[in-house]
Design an enzyme around this catalytic site. Sequence first.
Site, PDB file in Angstrom:
ATOM      1  N   LYS A   1      23.925  -3.220   3.297  1.00 39.63           N
ATOM      2  CA  LYS A   1      23.808  -4.437   2.477  1.00 39.63           C
ATOM      3  C   LYS A   1      24.309  -4.274   1.043  1.00 39.63           C
ATOM      4  O   LYS A   1      23.822  -4.939   0.137  1.00 39.63           O
ATOM      5  CB  LYS A   1      22.361  -4.948   2.477  1.00 39.63           C
ATOM      6  CG  LYS A   1      21.851  -5.230   3.882  1.00 39.63           C
ATOM      7  CD  LYS A   1      20.408  -5.609   3.920  1.00 39.63           C
ATOM      8  CE  LYS A   1      19.966  -5.783   5.370  1.00 39.63           C
ATOM      9  NZ  LYS A   1      18.555  -6.025   5.546  1.00 39.63           N
TER      10      LYS A   1
ATOM     11  N   GLU B   1      28.101 -25.832   4.278  1.00 38.39           N
ATOM     12  CA  GLU B   1      29.377 -25.983   3.570  1.00 38.39           C
ATOM     13  C   GLU B   1      30.293 -26.908   4.361  1.00 38.39           C
ATOM     14  O   GLU B   1      30.755 -26.562   5.460  1.00 38.39           O
ATOM     15  CB  GLU B   1      30.057 -24.619   3.382  1.00 38.39           C
ATOM     16  CG  GLU B   1      31.347 -24.772   2.594  1.00 38.39           C
ATOM     17  CD  GLU B   1      32.053 -23.456   2.319  1.00 38.39           C
ATOM     18  OE1 GLU B   1      31.425 -22.407   2.453  1.00 38.39           O
ATOM     19  OE2 GLU B   1      33.242 -23.509   1.970  1.00 38.39           O
TER      20      GLU B   1
ATOM     21  N   HIS C   1      56.308 -29.639  -4.266  1.00 37.77           N
ATOM     22  CA  HIS C   1      57.010 -30.870  -3.969  1.00 37.77           C
ATOM     23  C   HIS C   1      56.881 -31.861  -5.119  1.00 37.77           C
ATOM     24  O   HIS C   1      57.851 -32.440  -5.593  1.00 37.77           O
ATOM     25  CB  HIS C   1      56.407 -31.430  -2.680  1.00 37.77           C
ATOM     26  CG  HIS C   1      56.838 -32.788  -2.348  1.00 37.77           C
ATOM     27  ND1 HIS C   1      58.060 -33.050  -1.795  1.00 37.77           N
ATOM     28  CD2 HIS C   1      56.207 -33.965  -2.473  1.00 37.77           C
ATOM     29  CE1 HIS C   1      58.154 -34.343  -1.590  1.00 37.77           C
ATOM     30  NE2 HIS C   1      57.045 -34.913  -1.992  1.00 37.77           N
TER      31      HIS C   1
ATOM     32  N   ASP D   1      21.121 -10.417  10.648  1.00 41.87           N
ATOM     33  CA  ASP D   1      20.607 -10.259   9.289  1.00 41.87           C
ATOM     34  C   ASP D   1      21.692 -10.758   8.332  1.00 41.87           C
ATOM     35  O   ASP D   1      22.725 -10.111   8.164  1.00 41.87           O
ATOM     36  CB  ASP D   1      20.305  -8.772   9.041  1.00 41.87           C
ATOM     37  CG  ASP D   1      19.585  -8.561   7.715  1.00 41.87           C
ATOM     38  OD1 ASP D   1      19.709  -9.444   6.849  1.00 41.87           O
ATOM     39  OD2 ASP D   1      18.917  -7.533   7.561  1.00 41.87           O
TER      40      ASP D   1
END
Length: 586
Positions: free
Chosen positions: A396, A264, A570, A472
């Site tokens: 998990k 990423e 702005h 993991d």
Amino acid sequence: MDVRNRQLAKPAGPTVLKAKKLVDVESDRNPKVSDVLPMPLYLTNVTFFTLFFSVVYFLLTRWREKIRTSTPLHVLTFSEISALFALLASFIYLLGFFGIDFVQSLILRPSADVWAADDDEMVEILKDDSRKVPCGAALDCSIPPPKVVDQVPVTVSVSIPVPAFEMTEEDEEIVKSVVAGATPSYSLESKLGDCRRAAAIRREALQRTTGKSLAGLPLEGFDYDSILGQCCEMPVGYVQIPVGIAGPLLLDGREYSVPMATTEGCLVASTNRGCKAIHLSGGAGSVLMRDGMTRAPVVRFSTARRAAELKFFLEDTANFETLAMVFNRSSRFARLQSIKCAVAGKNLYMRFCCSTGDAMGMNMISKGVQNVLDFLQNDFPDMDVLGISGNFCSDKKPAAVNWIEGRGKSVVCEATIKGDVVRKVLKTNVEALVELNMLKNLTGSAMAGALGGFNAHASNIVSAVYIATGQDPAQNVESSHCITMMEPVNDGKDLHISVTMPSIEVGTVGGGTQLASQAACLNLLGVKGANREEPGSNSRMLATIVSGAVLAGELSLMSALAAGQLVKSHMKYNRSSKDVSAVASS
Ligand code: ADP
């Protein structure tokens, strides 16, 4: 070379970074007039340029003619009216194409690159920047790095397609046998006794059966023996994930260069900016509040009464010592801490919690739980063990039990960021950050019914560090539970930020941590392997580093969002002459 290749061939660097950042952070970029035209850009430009200068020439000629013939200027022929429209249209196009970008570059300059500090503004503040060493050299050298005794050489991944595996006649026969289904693919390692060869043969067989090429997936440059029976079955190669370094992260008086494996864009750059802000503000501090892995088997009885009886037995402090003795036989590192039970009718869920040394501990605790279950069968022979994991653990999966009770390491990490640093490095202000945190991370997440998701992007940092250090990655689910808090302090001048993460599940031994690349990343952090002097302290330190990196990530992304909001406000209210920071906080 096609367009895609040309894009790939572009050198990576600040330009690429900035381009991606603008797409992510400012997804509503200003469209140009040319974007909507069907012609290629250069043709459109040539057309409008030609049009503009032709009509200017035409109108000037007509003007001279009118002066010569004393015709009033406002009396226009059809061709003159058309020329005026053409002039206006081409002027608007040219302004849109060349002019707006210039104007915007002036207006947006303060936040044009949200990840990097403005050089001019930074001159003063950099005087205080003690992080003048490169990341790699920034580790605290007073603490000797762990000895690299029998360390497997670090894998050098290849980025070019690997040449086809050269097979012997015997290999060819085995490939044919696998393709025909006569030899099971999974049995290749045990049959051949050569993991690399097994992977190559399996890969070739796979390509033939699927008719698909695996050319981009490297085969060479990986130690296949190191994963046998531990990390991955039936390998055919390995995926390459780049590792970037954020830091130095100044945490608890030590500097860490944090490895992050990610694809990423901007994630490492953003975390790095957060590290910089933390460093310039004197560093972050962390506290590990609890360290215990959990496992909760489910057992069934014929009546709810019997289930409740076992609950009372397990939770009776008088029985704890015996149960702990039975449990602790599983490993010299496993130490039972508590058993919490939940009854659902005739079913009982027992949540065992234990310390696991430097291991993340799932294997270790499972063995301990099995010991206790076997022991309990003596007094509760009617107990039917349905599963060693009954999801009350909870592993998990997002679950309130982890968020409330914690799982693995529970850590809180905090820092006070100086107002100057907030302005000059993070390019926003304390008030805007506090407000955004309240509305986004607290209220917004509450509105969404979040479970442990009271943060901006903790999972981004957790996942990247987990992959780099052999954790993991599936445990990212609960490890990313995090509440980010921000408050103004020192009369509103500075920012106090904290991340509280109750379920960081990490280890420095076992699982993927012993693989060469992952071990190298742990080594960089100074937490590789088991800590012999104080078992468990390596994994605990890793947990605090994760929380520190999350703190940096939260700080940076929240600032980028706050700054983006500033620009929008702005632009919306057209207060170009006013201080943009004042707009957002108003
Ligand atoms: P996990 O329980 O995280 O899956 P494993 O059980 O696969 O991990 O690996 C832990 C192994 O490492 C155990 O066999 C344990 O005895 C050994 N070990 C050696 N030193 C330590 C340590 N300091 N802490 C925890 N385990 C250790």
